[in-house]
Design a protein around this motif. Structure first.
Motif, short mmCIF file in Angstrom:
data_model
loop_
_atom_site.label_atom_id
_atom_site.label_comp_id
_atom_site.label_asym_id
_atom_site.label_seq_id
_atom_site.Cartn_x
_atom_site.Cartn_y
_atom_site.Cartn_z
N THR A 99 64.09 35.55 67.64
CA THR A 99 65.43 35.48 68.20
C THR A 99 65.62 34.23 69.05
O THR A 99 64.66 33.50 69.32
N ALA A 105 66.90 39.04 71.97
CA ALA A 105 66.22 40.18 71.35
C ALA A 105 66.63 41.49 72.01
O ALA A 105 66.89 42.49 71.32
N ASN A 108 70.24 42.32 70.99
CA ASN A 108 70.31 42.79 69.61
C ASN A 108 69.80 44.22 69.48
O ASN A 108 70.36 45.03 68.73
N ILE A 236 59.38 43.42 73.32
CA ILE A 236 60.14 42.18 73.51
C ILE A 236 59.25 41.15 74.20
O ILE A 236 58.58 41.46 75.19
N TYR A 252 61.20 37.10 70.65
CA TYR A 252 60.94 37.91 69.46
C TYR A 252 60.89 39.37 69.83
O TYR A 252 60.72 39.74 71.01
N ALA A 253 61.05 40.19 68.80
CA ALA A 253 60.92 41.64 68.95
C ALA A 253 60.03 42.15 67.83
O ALA A 253 60.09 41.66 66.69
N GLN A 267 71.61 40.02 63.40
CA GLN A 267 71.38 38.59 63.63
C GLN A 267 71.89 37.76 62.46
O GLN A 267 72.43 36.66 62.66
#
Length: 402
Positions: A99, A105, A108, A236, A252-253, A267
């Motif tokens: 992300t 992240a 989202n 996360i 990032y996730a 996304q």
């Protein structure tokens, strides 16, 4: 009355207090004021050279086009390798989405899962964006105050008391912004036991400060402690704090495929992929030399210790020793009720923060912005010389009160 042109989900949130405070400090500097800025929560180190070089090499190779919405296969694999190596968590690249920063992240994940009325348990003090991101996604933030006597950590009893049939998420940050509180294995075990009794609750862990710890111990991950939570946890993280890469905007996730898939779909219809060049840099960060981290943490520790020494010597102020991150969360209750040289009574931590800015040009953020008062957050992600000058001015301002 005509309908507002601005949607309700936007009207019910406010701009980030930390961004607003940073902007205010910058504006005062443009006006010629001498400002000591202790607001911004980002490393003052340069991004390590091998990471910068990797980005330049990617440009030279012509890697300037779209990637998959969820990120390059190489970076997603590197994230999986990192999570296994450092956290004992096993994921496939399809369980990972890259992300535009960790904040992206989190947003989202909330946007992909919350329905109107769903509740998100947010331990306070909290990072300022958690409640407003929840509101923007039609959720209801449930702020649970964590007492200073408990080390600003969420207890199992407090978590249990906050759970209702509408609870959708628990959002857990460790080490925390703004207090630097770090959860031990025993703390996490107790919280995991509560979550096991409530299988409808999803867990989001914000691990962005995981490497900035001062006790020398490896921070356990709650999913490694209780693997049964894996199928309802979104992890996360990002490269901004650890690698001094705030401007590169890579987070990032990782989590269950249905949740990650929903985040990827969202996304794909909003930002699409994160910056291609930044992804190449993040790949080098995760796969490259990490020896500089010890040096970074050692410097943060020196700054923390010096700031604590100076702050705790100022009458009316006190601060617990943070276990990680790069902030002090200073108790200013001893200044509340006192009067400035201009005759104003300080009635809140907002008044204290404004007084310090107006009287001595020290910019910080009041604790009420983080859900707990009366405190202020002081960033120590700056040089000891700046910290010493800031504390000198704070002490001078406190001494002028009556």
């Amino acid at each position: 009355m005509s309908r507002s042109r601005i949607a309700a989900r936007v009207r019910r949130i406010k701009p980030s207090p930390s961004s607003a405070a940073a902007d205010r400090a910058s504006e005062l500097r443009r006006q010629g004021r001498d400002i000591v800025n202790l607001v911004v929560g980002e490393p003052d180190f340069d991004t390590p050279a091998h990471i910068r070089d990797a980005a330049c090499a990617a440009i030279a190779r012509g890697e300037t086009r779209y990637t998959m919405s969820a990120g390059t296969p190489a970076l997603r694999q590197a994230i999986c390798d990192k999570l296994l190596r450092e956290n004992g968590l096993q994921y496939k690249p399809s369980d990972v989405v890259v992300t535009c920063g960790a904040k992206h992240a989190i947003f989202n994940a909330l946007s992909a899962t919350l329905e109107p009325g769903d509740e998100v348990i947010i331990p306070a003090p909290y990072w300022v964006s958690y409640p407003d991101m929840t509101l923007a996604c039609d959720g209801t933030p449930v702020e649970v105050v964590c007492r200073e006597d408990d080390g600003f950590r969420l207890t199992a009893a407090a978590l249990e008391a906050a759970i209702t049939p509408k609870t959708r998420w628990l959002l857990l940050n460790s080490p925390t912004n703004p207090t630097g509180a770090a959860y031990s294995a025993a703390d996490l075990r107790a919280l995991a036991d509560v979550l096991l009794r409530h299988p409808q609750i999803l867990l989001m862990t914000d691990d962005i400060y995981e490497h900035i710890r001062f006790d020398g111990e490896v921070l356990p991950h709650i999913v490694a402690i209780e693997p049964q939570l894996r199928d309802r946890t979104v992890v996360i993280n990002g490269v901004s704090k650890t690698y001094a890469m705030t401007g590169w905007r890579i987070g990032y996730a990782a989590g269950p495929s249905d949740l990650i898939g929903a985040m990827e779909t969202l996304q794909s219809q909003s930002t699409s992929n994160a910056c291609t060049i930044s992804q190449a840099a993040a790949l080098a960060a995760l796969q490259g030399d990490h020896s500089f981290l010890k040096d970074f943490v050692a410097v943060y520790r020196q700054r923390r210790d010096r700031a604590l020494e100076l702050i705790n010597a100022i009458p009316g102020l006190s601060c617990r020793t943070p276990g990680g991150a790069f902030y002090l969360f200073v108790n200013c209750s001893g200044l509340i009720g006192r009067t400035t040289p201009h005759g104003k009574v300080l009635e809140s931590d907002v008044d204290v923060a404004l007084y310090l800015l107006d009287a001595e040009g020290v910019a910080m953020i009041p604790g009420s912005s983080y859900g707990v008062a009366p405190y202020f957050r002081m960033s120590i992600a700056t040089s000891i010389a700046v910290i010493e000058e800031g504390c000198l001015r704070i002490g001078r301002a406190a001494a002028a009160l009556r």
